[in-house]
Design an enzyme around this catalytic site. Structure first.
Site, mmCIF file in Angstrom:
data_model
loop_
_atom_site.group_PDB
_atom_site.id
_atom_site.type_symbol
_atom_site.label_atom_id
_atom_site.label_comp_id
_atom_site.label_asym_id
_atom_site.label_seq_id
_atom_site.Cartn_x
_atom_site.Cartn_y
_atom_site.Cartn_z
ATOM 1 N N ARG A 1 25.741 -12.173 4.235
ATOM 2 C CA ARG A 1 25.906 -12.110 2.791
ATOM 3 C C ARG A 1 24.887 -11.115 2.222
ATOM 4 O O ARG A 1 23.684 -11.294 2.408
ATOM 5 C CB ARG A 1 25.659 -13.514 2.234
ATOM 6 N N HIS B 1 30.370 -7.868 8.219
ATOM 7 C CA HIS B 1 30.372 -8.549 9.515
ATOM 8 C C HIS B 1 29.868 -7.608 10.609
ATOM 9 O O HIS B 1 30.076 -6.409 10.531
ATOM 10 C CB HIS B 1 31.788 -9.006 9.884
HETATM 11 ZN ZN ZN Z 1 34.956 -10.874 5.611
#
Ligand code: ZN
Length: 310
Positions: free
Chosen positions: A192, A97
């Site tokens: 991702r 993140h």
């Molecule tokens: Zn996470």
């Protein structure tokens, strides 16, 4: 205000989800692949409704906008935290993140995501991914280009009751056979990095390699968690982490005790057992907010709780 705000959770079907939110927590779930229970959330992708009392039927986001006094008149556009229970029947993608600054610039003003995990339950040989073995960004880029995932990714064993802090820029993944309670900044921005080459409805899910490489911290460093514990006759309170975004504690109560809630609001999740708070029954799977300035309260029972505040 002397009213406890009980939350109606929002459930999310995920390709990696299972049915333990029903079998372990007793929730009515939408599918046999229910991955997430958004237990205390005002995020637009899953905005909880208050179950009871004066504010019954209102979304948490509405209370944040219209009754900021419940939250100690805290500043900010959005309710800052998001509490989830995750049931990983299969591996989640390996992800990372951004921090607040990167998210603000690249994700339309979204918050970044710092998160932490309390392991509610896991299979005996359960594992988790935290960190990587690249020494710098060049090394990272090369390992990703060559698909040297095994070499890159750090996998470790976990046990029930373990706790991990995941700062922005940390490569991480929850793996199969794990249930966790996650406390995080209210953000849904995930990059991702690798999805085990799986297919979702016949297609691989989107990867975000460039953004991942941008935000991954190199080299990886582990975060140590606090573990400060206070005891009384009936109660043990363990502070799990205190960082810029939240303080998270585990409360184990066997008997009864008076507590005091001060100027901050407190998010509480019952993760084990049952009991009462100020005469209201509470049990495993309940999630509530004690508004700012609630004052003294009384709890009794055999209870394990995870509590968080900003
Ligand atoms: Zn996470």
């Amino acid at each position: 205000m002397r009213e406890i705000l009980f939350m109606e959770p929002v459930f999310k079907t995920m390709i990696w989800g299972g049915n333990k939110l029903m079998t372990d927590f007793g929730y009515e779930i939408p599918s046999e692949n229910t991955g997430e229970c958004w237990a205390i959330s005002a995020h637009k992708n899953g905005d909880c409704i208050v179950k009871n009392g004066t504010y019954g039927g209102k979304h948490l986001s509405e209370l944040w906008q219209q009754h900021r006094e419940l939250f100690g008149n805290l500043k900010g556009e959005t309710f800052p935290l998001l509490i989830k229970i995750i049931d990983a029947k299969a591996d989640l993608s390996i992800q990372v993140h951004p921090d607040d600054q990167y998210a603000k610039e690249k994700e339309q003003g979204s918050l970044g995501k710092t998160e932490c995990w309390y392991i509610l339950n896991c299979e005996e040989d359960a594992k988790i991914v935290i960190g990587h073995n690249a020494k710098d960004k060049v090394d990272l880029r090369n390992m990703i280009a060559d698909k040297r995932w095994q070499e890159l990714i750090r996998v470790r064993s976990i046990n029930k009751g373990d706790f991990f802090q995941i700062n922005p820029g940390t490569v991480h993944a929850i793996k199969e056979g794990t249930m966790i309670l996650e406390t995080q900044q209210s953000s849904d921005v995930t990059y991702r990095l690798y999805d085990y080459d799986r297919l979702d409805h016949g297609k691989p899910r989107e990867l975000h390699i460039d953004k991942s490489i941008d935000v991954i911290n190199c080299p990886h460093t582990d975060i140590s968690v606090s573990g400060k514990t206070t005891h009384s006759e009936a109660c043990e309170i363990e502070e799990l982490i205190s960082c810029d975004f939240y303080t998270v504690s585990k409360i184990s109560l066997h008997g009864e005790q008076e507590f005091h809630q001060e100027s901050k609001f407190l998010n509480v999740s019952v993760i084990e057992g049952s009991g009462e708070i100020d005469g209201t029954l509470i049990k495993k799977g309940d999630h509530f907010i004690l508004p700012a300035g609630y004052g003294n309260y009384h709890m009794k029972g055999d209870l394990q709780l995870i509590a968080s505040h900003v």
